[in-house]
Write a protein that holds these residues in place. Structure first.
Motif, mmCIF file in Angstrom:
data_model
loop_
_atom_site.group_PDB
_atom_site.id
_atom_site.type_symbol
_atom_site.label_atom_id
_atom_site.label_comp_id
_atom_site.label_asym_id
_atom_site.label_seq_id
_atom_site.Cartn_x
_atom_site.Cartn_y
_atom_site.Cartn_z
ATOM 1 N N GLY A 308 0.624 -1.139 0.047
ATOM 2 C CA GLY A 308 -0.286 -0.047 -0.236
ATOM 3 C C GLY A 308 0.638 1.181 0.014
ATOM 4 N N PRO A 309 0.165 2.339 0.334
ATOM 5 C CA PRO A 309 1.020 3.645 0.247
ATOM 6 C C PRO A 309 2.240 3.711 1.173
ATOM 7 C CG PRO A 309 -1.512 4.003 0.757
ATOM 8 C CD PRO A 309 -1.098 2.398 0.775
ATOM 9 N N GLU A 310 2.297 3.189 2.265
ATOM 10 C CA GLU A 310 3.109 3.516 2.883
ATOM 11 C C GLU A 310 4.651 2.573 2.518
ATOM 12 O OE1 GLU A 310 3.707 5.503 5.586
ATOM 13 O OE2 GLU A 310 1.664 5.986 5.105
ATOM 14 N N ALA A 311 4.142 1.457 1.883
ATOM 15 C CA ALA A 311 5.232 0.855 1.211
ATOM 16 C C ALA A 311 5.979 1.428 0.107
ATOM 17 C CB ALA A 311 4.746 -0.744 1.000
ATOM 18 N N PRO A 354 -3.341 5.646 -8.269
ATOM 19 C CA PRO A 354 -3.336 4.699 -6.942
ATOM 20 C C PRO A 354 -2.196 5.274 -5.938
ATOM 21 C CG PRO A 354 -3.871 3.569 -8.900
ATOM 22 C CD PRO A 354 -3.331 4.814 -9.529
ATOM 23 N N GLU A 355 -2.317 5.224 -4.867
ATOM 24 C CA GLU A 355 -1.491 5.625 -3.728
ATOM 25 C C GLU A 355 -0.490 4.699 -3.689
ATOM 26 O OE1 GLU A 355 -3.705 7.006 -0.437
ATOM 27 O OE2 GLU A 355 -4.436 8.598 -1.377
ATOM 28 N N ASN A 356 -0.702 3.425 -3.971
ATOM 29 C CA ASN A 356 0.483 2.181 -3.970
ATOM 30 C C ASN A 356 1.394 2.507 -4.968
ATOM 31 O OD1 ASN A 356 -1.198 1.182 -5.714
ATOM 32 N ND2 ASN A 356 -0.956 -0.691 -4.914
ATOM 33 N N VAL A 357 1.445 3.331 -5.897
ATOM 34 C CA VAL A 357 2.189 3.411 -7.099
ATOM 35 C C VAL A 357 3.401 4.140 -7.027
ATOM 36 C CG1 VAL A 357 2.071 4.072 -9.648
ATOM 37 C CG2 VAL A 357 0.298 2.684 -8.581
ATOM 38 N N ILE A 358 4.345 3.690 -7.491
ATOM 39 C CA ILE A 358 5.670 4.793 -7.793
ATOM 40 C C ILE A 358 6.180 4.667 -9.177
ATOM 41 C CG2 ILE A 358 6.614 4.456 -5.389
ATOM 42 C CD1 ILE A 358 8.541 2.270 -6.367
ATOM 43 N N ARG A 359 6.660 5.562 -9.595
ATOM 44 C CA ARG A 359 7.046 5.864 -11.056
ATOM 45 C C ARG A 359 8.612 6.011 -11.260
ATOM 46 N NH1 ARG A 359 5.945 11.237 -14.505
ATOM 47 N NH2 ARG A 359 7.823 11.641 -13.663
#
Length: 381
Positions: A308-311, A354-359
């Motif tokens: 999720g977002p924290e990860a 989505p808040e669990n996405v990094i780019r």
């Protein structure tokens, strides 16, 4: 000159006839001496209206995208704004993808909608959805972005060109992620290509710019007037830096693509990963279309984290080679958290990332260093 790499080095880059300098000089002058009133040398009068360094960049951009006209601006959004003002009027409708770059959506929604333009979004990878959302005779612009930012959705350019043209719309493609080296939207029927030249074209995170490339004479005349009349031009130094970057575009994009593909394929099976967004993977729903309309898959990918977002935040803040920063397309690798960074302006809307996405903007560093860095960060997620 037919080869892309040859044109990237030579188009618009004739050596200086006075000194023989291989690299054309930077013309920093704001004004030009006239041979009598109205006697312009080479057509140059005042640098807002024309500058040899900017012209060299515009010639180069037109050559690489296969257009007849190119216009260079102070930023990608300035280029988009000039194009939109050139072709829109109150009452016109603009149809964009539902994960279009947040800055592009903000530009239309906050500046053009209050002027009387209508804006809506749709799933651009679904041709039937586009056909249902487009309004024949009312939709003036069908705006495509492929691969999209940041979820790397793939739009079938040729198919949507047919839908757009049938409805009387002008089809615009943001080709920033792919670059003209990997994708040629005008050859696929698009009317206009736009770029943030800040990204891969400049390629070194040291210049901001934008461009509009097209072959339609009527639209070109209007964009040219807005470039002159509103004045959001690229300055000589920025134009020169962009040209310098473009000369190595082909070799850089080969390395960007190779590194990104290796990372995507490697981390896809990592236990911290929920999903990898990269069109070069066969698991990507747009892979076949991307393989058909792109020569390679580029250097951009996004990762969804199971934690999720924290990860996602821990990974974004936990790398060393990948630097935490906005933007993309430079030789150095960057990592970002779109929902709070590049796409913060659309948070809470249907365009929210989505808040669990990094780019990841995968650079051209050694692949072992990049893999070690991102894998270590994922292990800590």
């Amino acid at each position: 000159m037919s080869d892309f790499s040859t044109r990237a080095i030579h188009a618009g880059q004739e050596f200086d006839p006075t000194t023989g300098a291989v690299v054309p000089p930077i013309y920093m002058s704001s004004t030009f001496v006239q041979d009598g009133i109205g006697g312009f040398r080479g057509g140059y009068e005042y640098a807002r209206g024309g500058n040899p360094t900017r012209d060299s960049l515009q010639t180069l951009l037109a050559s690489l995208e296969g257009g007849t006209h190119a216009y260079s601006f102070a930023s990608g959004l300035a280029a988009e704004d000039a194009l939109l003002r050139a072709i829109l009027a109150p009452g016109d409708h603009v149809l964009m993808g539902n994960d279009v770059y947040g800055g592009t959506h903000r530009l239309v929604n906050r500046l053009h909608v209050p002027w009387g333009v209508e804006l809506s979004t749709v799933e651009m990878s679904n041709a039937d959805a586009v056909r249902a959302a487009i309004r024949p005779g009312v939709t003036r612009v069908l705006w495509l972005e492929t691969p999209s930012n940041p979820l790397m959705k793939i739009t079938d350019i040729a198919a949507l060109v047919a839908i757009g043209h049938e409805a009387g719309a002008i089809v615009v493609v943001d080709n920033t992620f792919a670059t003209p080296y990997l994708q040629q939207p005008l050859a696929l029927g698009a009317d206009v290509v736009v770029h943030s030249t800040t990204k891969y074209l400049g390629g070194h995170s040291d210049v901001i710019g934008g461009a509009v490339v097209l072959s339609d004479e009527e639209i070109a005349e209007k964009v040219a007037f807005l470039q002159f009349g509103a004045g959001a031009i690229s300055a000589p130094m920025e134009a020169w830096l962009t040209v310098r970057g473009i000369k190595t575009l082909a070799v850089r994009m080969d390395r960007h693509s190779s590194n990104a593909h290796t990372i995507a394929a490697t981390v896809e099976s990592h236990p911290a990963i929920e999903r990898v967004y990269y069109p070069g993977l066969e698991s990507h729903p747009g892979h076949e279309i991307a393989a058909r309309q792109m020569s390679d898959f580029g250097g951009m990918l996004s990762l969804a984290l199971k934690g999720g977002p924290e990860a996602a935040k821990r990974v974004a803040e936990g790398t060393e080679v990948f630097q935490l920063a906005e933007s993309l397309g430079g030789v150095e690798s960057l990592i970002g958290y779109p929902t709070e960074m590049t796409h913060a302006s659309v948070k809470g809307t249907e365009l929210a990332v989505p808040e669990n996405v990094i780019r990841l903007s995968v650079g051209i560093e050694g692949i072992d260093d990049l893999l070690g860095d991102i894998t270590a960060a994922l292990d800590r997620a």
